[in-house]
Design a protein around this motif. Sequence first.
Motif, PDB file in Angstrom:
ATOM      1  N   ALA A   1       1.148  -1.310   0.116  1.00 51.61           N
ATOM      2  CA  ALA A   1       0.228   0.025   0.080  1.00 51.61           C
ATOM      3  C   ALA A   1       1.228   1.311  -0.106  1.00 51.61           C
ATOM      4  O   ALA A   1       0.607   2.326  -0.455  1.00 51.61           O
ATOM      5  CB  ALA A   1      -0.808  -0.114   1.105  1.00 51.61           C
ATOM      6  N   GLN A   2       2.486   1.043   1.087  1.00 51.14           N
ATOM      7  CA  GLN A   2       2.756   2.471   0.694  1.00 51.14           C
ATOM      8  C   GLN A   2       3.109   2.469  -0.564  1.00 51.14           C
ATOM      9  O   GLN A   2       3.871   3.690  -1.434  1.00 51.14           O
ATOM     10  CB  GLN A   2       4.095   2.139   1.587  1.00 51.14           C
ATOM     11  N   ARG A   3       3.812   1.667  -1.223  1.00 50.53           N
ATOM     12  CA  ARG A   3       4.239   1.110  -2.545  1.00 50.53           C
ATOM     13  C   ARG A   3       3.174   2.116  -3.741  1.00 50.53           C
ATOM     14  O   ARG A   3       3.634   3.152  -4.411  1.00 50.53           O
ATOM     15  CB  ARG A   3       5.108   0.323  -3.200  1.00 50.53           C
ATOM     16  N   ALA A   4       2.417   1.698  -3.632  1.00 54.42           N
ATOM     17  CA  ALA A   4       0.811   2.161  -4.011  1.00 54.42           C
ATOM     18  C   ALA A   4       0.902   3.366  -3.751  1.00 54.42           C
ATOM     19  O   ALA A   4       0.267   4.181  -5.593  1.00 54.42           O
ATOM     20  CB  ALA A   4       0.378   0.688  -4.261  1.00 54.42           C
ATOM     21  N   ARG A   5       0.778   3.526  -3.054  1.00 57.19           N
ATOM     22  CA  ARG A   5       0.520   5.115  -2.704  1.00 57.19           C
ATOM     23  C   ARG A   5       1.052   5.894  -3.749  1.00 57.19           C
ATOM     24  O   ARG A   5       0.398   7.028  -4.269  1.00 57.19           O
ATOM     25  CB  ARG A   5       0.209   6.186  -1.487  1.00 57.19           C
ATOM     26  N   ALA A   6       2.075   5.757  -3.388  1.00 52.07           N
ATOM     27  CA  ALA A   6       3.132   7.237  -4.270  1.00 52.07           C
ATOM     28  C   ALA A   6       2.765   7.008  -5.607  1.00 52.07           C
ATOM     29  O   ALA A   6       3.624   8.124  -6.927  1.00 52.07           O
ATOM     30  CB  ALA A   6       4.645   5.717  -4.014  1.00 52.07           C
ATOM     31  N   PHE A   7       2.297   5.811  -6.258  1.00 51.52           N
ATOM     32  CA  PHE A   7       1.948   6.211  -8.089  1.00 51.52           C
ATOM     33  C   PHE A   7       0.866   6.936  -7.777  1.00 51.52           C
ATOM     34  O   PHE A   7       0.045   6.303  -9.112  1.00 51.52           O
ATOM     35  CB  PHE A   7       2.189   4.632  -8.544  1.00 51.52           C
ATOM     36  N   GLY A   8       0.534   7.067  -7.344  1.00 53.43           N
ATOM     37  CA  GLY A   8      -1.290   7.620  -7.140  1.00 53.43           C
ATOM     38  C   GLY A   8      -2.517   6.708  -6.779  1.00 53.43           C
ATOM     39  O   GLY A   8      -3.281   7.044  -7.106  1.00 53.43           O
ATOM     40  N   LEU A   9      -2.356   5.479  -6.721  1.00 48.10           N
ATOM     41  CA  LEU A   9      -2.864   4.397  -6.544  1.00 48.10           C
ATOM     42  C   LEU A   9      -4.110   4.891  -5.375  1.00 48.10           C
ATOM     43  O   LEU A   9      -3.361   5.343  -4.472  1.00 48.10           O
ATOM     44  CB  LEU A   9      -2.838   3.191  -6.629  1.00 48.10           C
ATOM     45  N   ASN A  10      -5.418   4.451  -5.462  1.00 53.32           N
ATOM     46  CA  ASN A  10      -6.113   4.499  -4.362  1.00 53.32           C
ATOM     47  C   ASN A  10      -6.461   3.175  -3.662  1.00 53.32           C
ATOM     48  O   ASN A  10      -6.316   2.861  -3.997  1.00 53.32           O
ATOM     49  CB  ASN A  10      -7.951   5.119  -4.410  1.00 53.32           C
ATOM     50  N   ILE A  11      -6.408   3.627  -2.239  1.00 48.89           N
ATOM     51  CA  ILE A  11      -6.007   1.942  -1.364  1.00 48.89           C
ATOM     52  C   ILE A  11      -6.935   2.032  -0.983  1.00 48.89           C
ATOM     53  O   ILE A  11      -7.452   2.276   0.115  1.00 48.89           O
ATOM     54  CB  ILE A  11      -4.777   2.257  -0.181  1.00 48.89           C
ATOM     55  N   HIS A  12      -7.589   0.995  -0.809  1.00 50.08           N
ATOM     56  CA  HIS A  12      -8.974  -0.148  -0.160  1.00 50.08           C
ATOM     57  C   HIS A  12      -8.086  -1.494   0.456  1.00 50.08           C
ATOM     58  O   HIS A  12      -7.650  -1.874  -0.132  1.00 50.08           O
ATOM     59  CB  HIS A  12      -9.453  -0.610  -1.615  1.00 50.08           C
ATOM     60  N   TYR A  13      -8.705  -1.968   0.920  1.00 50.64           N
ATOM     61  CA  TYR A  13      -8.263  -2.767   1.867  1.00 50.64           C
ATOM     62  C   TYR A  13      -9.324  -3.981   2.247  1.00 50.64           C
ATOM     63  O   TYR A  13     -10.215  -2.910   2.877  1.00 50.64           O
ATOM     64  CB  TYR A  13      -6.787  -2.794   2.779  1.00 50.64           C
TER      65      TYR A  13
END
Length: 339
Positions: A167-179
């Motif tokens: 999630a930390q990596r994905a957030r840096a690429f602008g993805l919206n995080i759901h879990y």
Amino acid sequence: MAASKPKILITRRLPESIEARMAMLFETDVNEADAALTSDDILHGLAGKDVLVSTITDRIDADLIGRLPPSVRLIAQFGNGVDNIDLEAAWAAGLTVTNTPSVLTEDTADMAMALILALPRRLVEGTQMLLEDRAWAGWSPTSMLGHRLRGKALGIVGMGRIGTAVAQRARAFGLNIHYFSRSQRPLAVETPLAATYWDDLDAMLAEVDIVSLHTPLTRATRHILSAERLDRMKPGAYVINVSRPELLDEEALIDRLEQDRLFGAALDVFENRPGINPRLLALAESNHVVLTAHMASATMEARIEMGETVIVNIRTFMDGHQPPHRLLPEAPTPRAART
């Protein structure tokens, strides 16, 4: 008189520095051939040994456990996953089982993020195109069009150490995080990630563009991404699995990819069979799937840390203490004493 060194069987070759350190501390017997051993090979190698240092390629089922020499008291798995070990049978036989958690977090998260990038941007396909077409005509406005990551929704199934690192990596690429996870993470974790918690996996799957699996394998999570749940995903969604093959209904995934009901999948793990499913290989050849060779933890740093963790588990156990990474079955049964 100095105490004798613990006697251990190592079923696969380990990094040279780890083997050298184990040879200093223990009386070691290493499988020099570095091929998966049969049950009979393991039993033969364990004669007079105290510890089995196993890997995921060793099938340590109830039958093998029932035939282990009485001298064996510890199974020290080189790896985080222990799907290959019958933990209930080991517990009932009075054996201690350990693994090497935590050391794989960053490397596994890196691989998951690499696959999340590779799928929508068609990275593997672009590389293969250049290798296969040496007379490439060059850039075109409509060639190799993929999809932008920023703004897409990533659904993480299992928000533990690895899921959070992804999630930390994905957030840096602008993805919206759901879990989706067994419990909601603290605000200190959620807030920096702007993460949305779902207590209903089915509902989350219908809303996200990419699903990445990071939950441990248990009875409850086997085929957590079932045929029915794959059908709940958006048309054109992606599936990522660098965790356990059993979390995913592979046949159902193949069906839906062949029917173009999903855009693609990236898999670092596959169902156990002789070789990879030919239909899955065909999908990879047609660029519907990215396949990697169980590489998520394949860094020298991770392998060395895994080896050091095995050493700590063995030394702690042989000194008469509970090792730090002891594993218990989901439902322990009465156990026998092993002397």
